[in-house]
Design an enzyme around this catalytic site. Structure first.
Site, mmCIF file in Angstrom:
data_model
loop_
_atom_site.group_PDB
_atom_site.id
_atom_site.type_symbol
_atom_site.label_atom_id
_atom_site.label_comp_id
_atom_site.label_asym_id
_atom_site.label_seq_id
_atom_site.Cartn_x
_atom_site.Cartn_y
_atom_site.Cartn_z
ATOM 1 N N ASN A 91 0.830 -1.193 0.000
ATOM 2 C CA ASN A 91 0.000 0.000 0.000
ATOM 3 C C ASN A 91 0.870 1.251 0.000
ATOM 4 O OD1 ASN A 91 -2.295 -1.860 0.691
ATOM 5 N ND2 ASN A 91 -3.340 0.092 0.977
ATOM 6 N N GLN A 283 -18.411 -33.821 8.741
ATOM 7 C CA GLN A 283 -19.192 -32.988 7.840
ATOM 8 C C GLN A 283 -19.048 -31.492 8.128
ATOM 9 O OE1 GLN A 283 -23.206 -34.619 8.028
ATOM 10 N NE2 GLN A 283 -22.929 -35.504 5.994
ATOM 11 N N GLU A 367 -8.772 1.238 4.730
ATOM 12 C CA GLU A 367 -9.161 1.770 3.418
ATOM 13 C C GLU A 367 -10.673 1.828 3.246
ATOM 14 O OE1 GLU A 367 -6.812 3.019 1.590
ATOM 15 O OE2 GLU A 367 -5.218 2.229 2.847
#
Length: 400
Positions: A91, A283, A367
């Site tokens: 950034n 599961q 941001e």
């Protein structure tokens, strides 16, 4: 667990991703605990990333004429995959600071700062957020820049400013005409060693020590009028373009972190046994892994769509906002599922799972918070405030 890198459909980008992943696995991941314990800012790594050209993705050169925003997204994703804090410079060093200067600065400003930032020799920070401002960045801005002859005097405070304690340069937003609302905001390039600047670290233990955040106080900091980035009153437009760049990068970093969570969960579920079987056979855990797999794949498409539009010459405010919102959301879900699958081991310092959890939450806020992004996306869908109402062509598709 290190799984194969997904193909980006481009030979050069696939090679770039492989180089970044290899660099990260050899020079960053083995040292993450050592780096955190030392508590020192890893300037050597920033220099090394600059040498490798990781910060220069959006600045084509003879060595990398095909560089662009897709390359930026690839590098940001792979660094976040390796270790989240080390992706922060994608950034500050590759996007919000150098691209903002390149797109709004004079030739003198660009020449003075951009090469040093992308090489990792200079460190930059983006001084926008204020202690009381939160998401109302510009409307609630109290920092003032008053004209004094040929100079400006900046007074006020900024909060949550990453790397301010080690930065050489800040892009500072201040009101030059308080009565004009957002049209009265201006942007300045301010050296961090200027008289009147004080920086105080904000303790954030959960984020570790490699991505420091800070408060900056400005006490009549004098800068020349030539420090203006763009014209006086352009601050709103400058800030919005910086946020656009930042959202794409945060989206890509969230994608990389989500992929790391998925890979860690798959590895652990395929090895850990309980009640006489691999836990991946239960599961509930299958469902978590299936959801993570689908959501990571969907986020990848959104990030790529935004990056492609940048490279086509448009600043895609809508697409980058959607990509940032969704990638950060699924990153949080992936980090939570990864922690649940690891059970108590998620809290062990031997694994970075707790780091994943903390950074996933941070990127949901950075941001533009998730709530703000949701409002923007909904208003756009309703036709009330189209996000492209400020849409403008990029200055050259890519900065250069």
């Amino acid at each position: 667990m290190v799984r194969p890198i997904p193909s980006y459909g481009d030979e050069a980008l696939d090679a770039l991703a492989g180089m970044v992943r290899d660099f990260g696995l050899k020079e960053i991941r083995p040292r993450f605990r050592e780096l955190e314990d030392a508590g020192e800012f890893p300037r050597d790594l920033y220099l090394r990333m600059g040498e490798l050209g990781l910060f220069s993705c959006c600045f084509p050169s003879e060595e990398s004429p095909e560089a662009g925003y897709r390359a930026l997204a690839v590098v940001a994703e792979q660094l976040a995959y390796v270790y989240p804090p080390i992706s922060a410079p994608m950034n500050l060093q590759a996007a919000t600071v150098p691209l903002t200067i390149a797109n709004w600065g004079t030739p003198e400003q660009v020449g003075a700062y951009v090469p040093g930032l992308t090489a990792g020799r200079f460190l930059g920070c983006n001084a926008m957020t204020e202690p009381d401002g939160g998401s109302d960045l510009l409307g609630a801005m109290r920092t003032r820049a008053e004209r004094d002859g040929g100079d400006y005097l900046i007074t006020g405070a900024k909060m949550w400013i990453t790397n301010a304690n080690v930065a050489d340069l800040a892009v500072v937003y201040a009101k030059t005409d308080p009565a004009a609302g957002h049209r009265g905001v201006s942007a300045f390039l301010v050296p961090m060693d200027a008289a009147g600047i004080a920086v105080d670290r904000v303790p954030c233990r959960v984020l570790g020590k490699l991505m420091p955040t800070n408060m900056i106080t400005f006490d009549r900091v004098r800068v020349p009028a030539s420090a203006l980035l763009g014209a006086a009153g352009d601050g709103f437009k400058v800030a919005m373009s910086a946020m656009d760049f930042g959202r794409l990068t945060v989206a890509a970093r969230s994608l990389g972190l989500a992929q790391a969570c998925l890979d860690s969960a798959v590895e652990y579920a395929g090895e850990r046994e309980a009640f006489g079987q691999k836990i991946g056979g239960f599961q509930m855990i299958k469902k978590q892994i299936a959801d993570m797999t689908c959501e990571v794949a969907a986020a990848r498409k959104l990030v790529w769509d935004a990056a492609v539009k940048y490279d086509e010459g448009t600043i895609p405010t809508r697409e980058s906002s959607i990509a940032k919102y969704y990638a950060a959301e699924i990153c949080n879900r992936a980090a939570q599922a990864c922690a649940e699958i690891h059970g108590g081991y998620a809290f062990s310092d031997e694994l970075p799972i707790s780091v994943y959890l903390n950074y996933a939450k941070l990127w949901q806020t950075g941001e533009g918070s998730a709530n703000i992004q949701a409002v923007l996306i909904a208003d756009d869908a309703l036709g009330w405030k189209p996000m492209d109402r400020h849409r403008r062509p990029s200055f050259a598709g890519r900065a250069g």
